[in-house]
Scaffold this active site. Structure first.
Site, short mmCIF file in Angstrom:
data_model
loop_
_atom_site.label_atom_id
_atom_site.label_comp_id
_atom_site.label_asym_id
_atom_site.label_seq_id
_atom_site.Cartn_x
_atom_site.Cartn_y
_atom_site.Cartn_z
N ASP A 58 19.01 48.03 23.01
CA ASP A 58 20.41 47.64 22.91
C ASP A 58 21.19 48.94 22.74
O ASP A 58 21.08 49.60 21.70
CB ASP A 58 20.59 46.72 21.69
CG ASP A 58 22.05 46.30 21.50
OD1 ASP A 58 22.93 46.90 22.15
OD2 ASP A 58 22.29 45.40 20.68
N TYR A 148 37.90 45.85 29.61
CA TYR A 148 36.95 46.65 30.40
C TYR A 148 37.62 47.95 30.87
O TYR A 148 37.06 49.04 30.73
CB TYR A 148 36.49 45.80 31.60
CG TYR A 148 35.61 46.50 32.60
CD1 TYR A 148 34.37 47.03 32.23
CD2 TYR A 148 35.99 46.58 33.94
CE1 TYR A 148 33.55 47.63 33.18
CE2 TYR A 148 35.17 47.17 34.90
CZ TYR A 148 33.95 47.70 34.50
OH TYR A 148 33.15 48.30 35.44
N ILE A 178 31.28 46.71 44.22
CA ILE A 178 30.04 47.05 44.93
C ILE A 178 29.42 45.77 45.52
O ILE A 178 29.26 44.77 44.81
CB ILE A 178 29.02 47.73 43.98
CG1 ILE A 178 29.65 48.97 43.32
CG2 ILE A 178 27.74 48.10 44.73
CD1 ILE A 178 30.05 50.09 44.26
C1 AKB Z 1 34.35 44.38 38.11
O1 AKB Z 1 34.85 43.66 38.98
O2 AKB Z 1 34.55 44.23 36.90
C2 AKB Z 1 33.49 45.53 38.56
C3 AKB Z 1 34.28 46.80 38.70
C4 AKB Z 1 35.26 46.94 39.79
O3 AKB Z 1 34.11 47.70 37.93
N1 AKB Z 1 32.84 45.22 39.80
#
Ligand code: AKB
Length: 326
Positions: A58, A148, A178
């Site tokens: 982890d 994110y 990707i």
């Molecule tokens: C996402 O869609 O969160 C990923 C990215 C673009 O980092 N594929």
């Protein structure tokens, strides 16, 4: 910066979409026994498990990272473990913990054990609605609105700080969406661009969770693997950037993607039912400028949309015939 040689590699997030194919490419290049694949809880594929060492760790728990680095005498890390954009909105604090504390643990072990080199991936999610939408420059406004994206900007800055402050050799690219046919992506916004191929082969139709005019930067997996390994092999002294390289290959709307598929899957249809991921997609650029990557380490992609479509469909049709898509 002391130059050493890559001999024993650790891949975190090796069960994920990019990590699984990267591990196999690295095992081909450096010898299977020299590439240790790790994951948090998802069971590894038979291929990953049987082709070389595998351990559960982890990344947010320092002791598990340190133990595996000591056990295998690791000198180089590809730190692919991350929570992606859509899951990150459902679980923002898990996203922060895995993406930030996981990264800091890997960087700290890198300094403490004098590791040779660390790959620190970022994403087009580092950009936000205030960023220029087309041909987004490498050095530009970074004000993402997703957790994110926040962790990706903070991660780029943190890794650059370790380069300057501690002399740690770490580098990374901003991956676009990707597209691949080995391991499904998990929890991202660009996942529609993978799912559309699977559904085209299985059903000849797809219901897309973003609108037809949604246009994002994308890349086929072989180019993503090449970019990752090429950057890791670039001489450090040639780099002006370290952890934030834009890499481009193609940009297309869902309409254009569906049209490319329809050329090879007669009668293919796509319908649109946007969900919460639309807002995330809308906050990212249409296309990005990768001049810095081209100039500093010779980046150039090989696949365009139609070449990728033909390759994806051939691979998925084979899997479908073997009963591996159900
Ligand atoms: C996402 O869609 O969160 C990923 C990215 C673009 O980092 N594929």
């Amino acid at each position: 910066m002391a130059q050493k040689e890559t001999k024993r590699i650790l891949v975190t997030g090796a069960v994920g979409q990019i990590g699984s194919e990267l591990t196999m490419a690295l095992r081909d290049k450096y010898g299977a026994e020299n590439v240790v694949a790790t994951g948090r809880k998802t069971a590894p594929s038979k291929q990953l498990l049987e082709s070389g060492p595998f351990e559960f760790i982890d990344v947010a728990k320092m002791e598990t990272v340190e133990a595996v680095i000591d056990k295998y005498d690791i000198d180089t890390v590809y730190h692919m473990a991350a929570i992606l954009s859509a899951v990150g909105e459902d679980k923002p604090w898990l996203c922060w913990d895995v993406n930030m504390n996981g990264l800091k643990n890997v960087l700290d072990v890198g300094v403490a054990k004098k590791l040779h080199r660390i790959f620190v991936p970022s994403s087009i999610a580092a950009f936000g609605p205030e960023t220029p939408l087309n041909d987004t420059p490498n050095d530009t406004i970074l004000k993402p609105k997703t957790m994110y994206g926040v962790t990706k900007v903070a991660g780029e800055l943190l890794a650059d700080y370790y380069v300057k402050r501690f002399g740690l050799d770490c580098r990374g690219v901003r991956y676009p969406g990707i597209i691949s046919h080995e391991t499904l992506p998990g929890g991202g916004t660009t996942d529609y661009a993978v799912a559309i191929y699977y559904e085209a082969v299985k059903q000849g139709k797809y219901e897309c969770f973003v609108k037809e005019d949604t246009c994002l930067p994308m890349m086929y997996m072989p180019d993503a693997i090449k970019a990752t390994i090429d950057l890791m092999e670039a001489p450090f002294e040639n780099l002006k950037h370290y952890n934030d390289f834009n890499i481009a290959a193609m940009s297309f709307s869902v309409t254009e993607l569906a049209a490319s598929i329809a050329k090879y899957v007669p009668g293919f249809t796509c319908t649109y039912v946007p969900d919460s991921r639309q807002a995330i997609a809308d906050s990212w650029p249409n296309s990005i400028d990768d001049t810095a990557a081209r100039e500093e380490w010779g980046w150039a992609p090989a696949y365009d949309l139609d070449a990728m479509t033909q390759d994806m469909l051939a691979a998925l049709r084979k899997k479908h015939e073997e009963g591996l898509l159900d």
